[in-house]
Design an enzyme around this catalytic site. Sequence first.
Site, mmCIF file in Angstrom:
data_model
loop_
_atom_site.group_PDB
_atom_site.id
_atom_site.type_symbol
_atom_site.label_atom_id
_atom_site.label_comp_id
_atom_site.label_asym_id
_atom_site.label_seq_id
_atom_site.Cartn_x
_atom_site.Cartn_y
_atom_site.Cartn_z
ATOM 1 N N SER A 2 32.089 46.242 69.625
ATOM 2 C CA SER A 2 31.621 45.965 70.989
ATOM 3 C C SER A 2 31.236 47.282 71.650
ATOM 4 C CB SER A 2 32.713 45.291 71.808
ATOM 5 O OG SER A 2 32.373 45.384 73.185
ATOM 6 N N HIS B 46 27.974 43.882 68.914
ATOM 7 C CA HIS B 46 28.413 42.921 69.935
ATOM 8 C C HIS B 46 28.153 43.499 71.329
ATOM 9 C CE1 HIS B 46 31.011 39.529 71.251
ATOM 10 N NE2 HIS B 46 31.494 40.364 72.154
ATOM 11 N N ASP C 226 28.531 42.817 75.354
ATOM 12 C CA ASP C 226 29.287 42.045 76.343
ATOM 13 C C ASP C 226 28.578 42.043 77.693
ATOM 14 O OD1 ASP C 226 31.668 41.084 74.987
ATOM 15 O OD2 ASP C 226 32.132 43.206 74.690
ATOM 16 N N MET D 46 28.514 40.815 81.463
ATOM 17 C CA MET D 46 29.451 40.354 82.496
ATOM 18 C C MET D 46 28.761 40.345 83.855
ATOM 19 S SD MET D 46 32.852 42.394 81.352
ATOM 20 C CE MET D 46 33.351 42.511 79.632
ATOM 21 N N HIS E 130 27.217 38.287 74.015
ATOM 22 C CA HIS E 130 28.309 37.458 74.544
ATOM 23 C C HIS E 130 28.149 37.380 76.062
ATOM 24 C CE1 HIS E 130 33.004 37.225 75.118
ATOM 25 N NE2 HIS E 130 32.400 36.129 75.531
ATOM 26 N N MET F 174 29.315 36.471 79.518
ATOM 27 C CA MET F 174 30.450 36.092 80.367
ATOM 28 C C MET F 174 29.880 35.960 81.772
ATOM 29 S SD MET F 174 33.149 38.622 78.507
ATOM 30 C CE MET F 174 31.808 39.510 77.734
ATOM 31 N N MET G 87 38.470 33.803 72.189
ATOM 32 C CA MET G 87 38.904 34.984 72.943
ATOM 33 C C MET G 87 40.401 35.187 72.739
ATOM 34 S SD MET G 87 36.132 36.109 74.367
ATOM 35 C CE MET G 87 36.978 37.478 75.161
ATOM 36 N N GLY H 283 36.701 40.232 80.288
ATOM 37 C CA GLY H 283 36.391 41.072 81.434
ATOM 38 C C GLY H 283 36.524 42.566 81.149
ATOM 39 N N PHE H 284 37.400 42.904 80.222
ATOM 40 C CA PHE H 284 37.666 44.327 79.972
ATOM 41 C C PHE H 284 37.972 44.563 78.496
ATOM 42 C CE2 PHE H 284 39.030 43.098 84.201
ATOM 43 C CZ PHE H 284 38.294 43.982 84.986
ATOM 44 N N GLY H 285 37.601 45.745 78.028
ATOM 45 C CA GLY H 285 38.014 46.184 76.700
ATOM 46 C C GLY H 285 39.428 46.734 76.760
ATOM 47 N N GLY H 286 40.002 46.941 75.594
ATOM 48 C CA GLY H 286 41.278 47.638 75.506
ATOM 49 C C GLY H 286 42.497 46.851 75.949
ATOM 50 N N ASP I 87 37.531 37.769 69.487
ATOM 51 C CA ASP I 87 37.127 38.800 70.443
ATOM 52 C C ASP I 87 38.282 39.179 71.362
ATOM 53 O OD1 ASP I 87 35.719 40.525 72.014
ATOM 54 O OD2 ASP I 87 34.317 39.038 72.813
ATOM 55 N N GLY J 206 36.267 46.620 69.934
ATOM 56 C CA GLY J 206 35.741 47.666 70.802
ATOM 57 C C GLY J 206 36.558 48.929 70.666
ATOM 58 N N SER J 207 37.725 48.941 71.316
ATOM 59 C CA SER J 207 38.525 50.169 71.294
ATOM 60 C C SER J 207 38.942 50.570 69.886
ATOM 61 C CB SER J 207 39.732 50.046 72.230
ATOM 62 O OG SER J 207 40.192 48.735 72.288
HETATM 63 C C1 DX5 Z 1 36.223 41.301 76.559
HETATM 64 C C2 DX5 Z 1 35.023 41.487 75.649
HETATM 65 C C3 DX5 Z 1 35.360 42.086 74.325
HETATM 66 C C4 DX5 Z 1 35.974 43.448 74.413
HETATM 67 C C5 DX5 Z 1 36.697 43.773 73.161
HETATM 68 O O1 DX5 Z 1 35.856 40.663 77.701
HETATM 69 O O2 DX5 Z 1 34.410 40.229 75.407
HETATM 70 O O3 DX5 Z 1 34.237 42.082 73.463
HETATM 71 O O4 DX5 Z 1 35.067 44.462 74.682
HETATM 72 O O5 DX5 Z 1 37.304 45.014 73.336
HETATM 73 P P1 DX5 Z 1 38.646 45.395 72.597
HETATM 74 O O6 DX5 Z 1 38.363 45.329 71.132
HETATM 75 O O7 DX5 Z 1 38.880 46.789 73.077
HETATM 76 O O8 DX5 Z 1 39.695 44.412 73.021
HETATM 77 ZN ZN ZN Z 2 32.826 40.015 73.766
#
Ligand code: DX5
Ligand code: ZN
Length: 229
Positions: free
Chosen positions: A12, A37, A39, A41, A70, A72, A141, A146-149, A176, A198-199
């Site tokens: 991501s 990927h 994201d 938002m 993706h 959102m 999910m 909404g957020f990575g990590g 995801d 992502g992270s």
């Molecule tokens: C969350 C996103 C994910 C996210 C994954 O809303 O849809 O794609 O970036 O990030 P990690 O792998 O860091 O959880």
């Molecule tokens: Zn995603």
Amino acid sequence: MSFDRSIKIAPSILSADFANFGAEIQAIEAQGADWVHVDVMDGHFVPNLTFGPPAVKAFRPHVKTVMDVHLMITPVDPYIQAYADAGADILTAHVEAGPHTHRTMQAIRAAGLKAGVALNPGTPAEAVEHLLDLTDLVCVMTVNPGFGGQKFIDMTDKVRKLRAMIGDRPVHIEIDGGVDPKTAPLVAAAGADVLVAGSAVFKGGSVQNPDVYGQNITAVRNAAESALG
Ligand code: DX5
Ligand code: ZN
């Protein structure tokens, strides 16, 4: 895009350097990413804002594999054509984004794209049961979007249930949120084939030091594949 159930790693770019997307995409692909990927938002369906269609269009020439977008956002339908024009290969909408996901899946396919449907952690597998013939991918999910990590939320039972419901249909199961070498084996064993990370992919690496991306991708892939025996 041919269909198979081999493990695919989809980094991501939410965790990439936001000043350097082109080079980041090239780096992760050179280091073994299967899909990219993206994201999207809207600050409404989720409490964060990212990429509109012009940004996604700017990513497109750098993506040689598959651009997995993706959404959102809500509403979805008024934006399908714009993301198709921006060059998405797969467009995924949330089943919670509105009352007419069935129509949304039809519209995404009518725009010439693969159609995905995503489920929040609180949404049961049954919510997509009647969409499986209209869908190319179910995104489970494992964080609230909404957020990575964020920390992985165990949805293994849901993945297993979906895998049984899908049967022989050519439908990917994508995971995801919070995917890393520890969590990847759980979801792979339950039947997932596309792992968004992502992270876990971008951690410790950079465009100047891309080998780390390769090591991170390999670590997630190896962990997932080891669970398949
Ligand atoms: C969350 C996103 C994910 C996210 C994954 O809303 O849809 O794609 O970036 O990030 P990690 O792998 O860091 O959880
Ligand atoms: Zn995603």
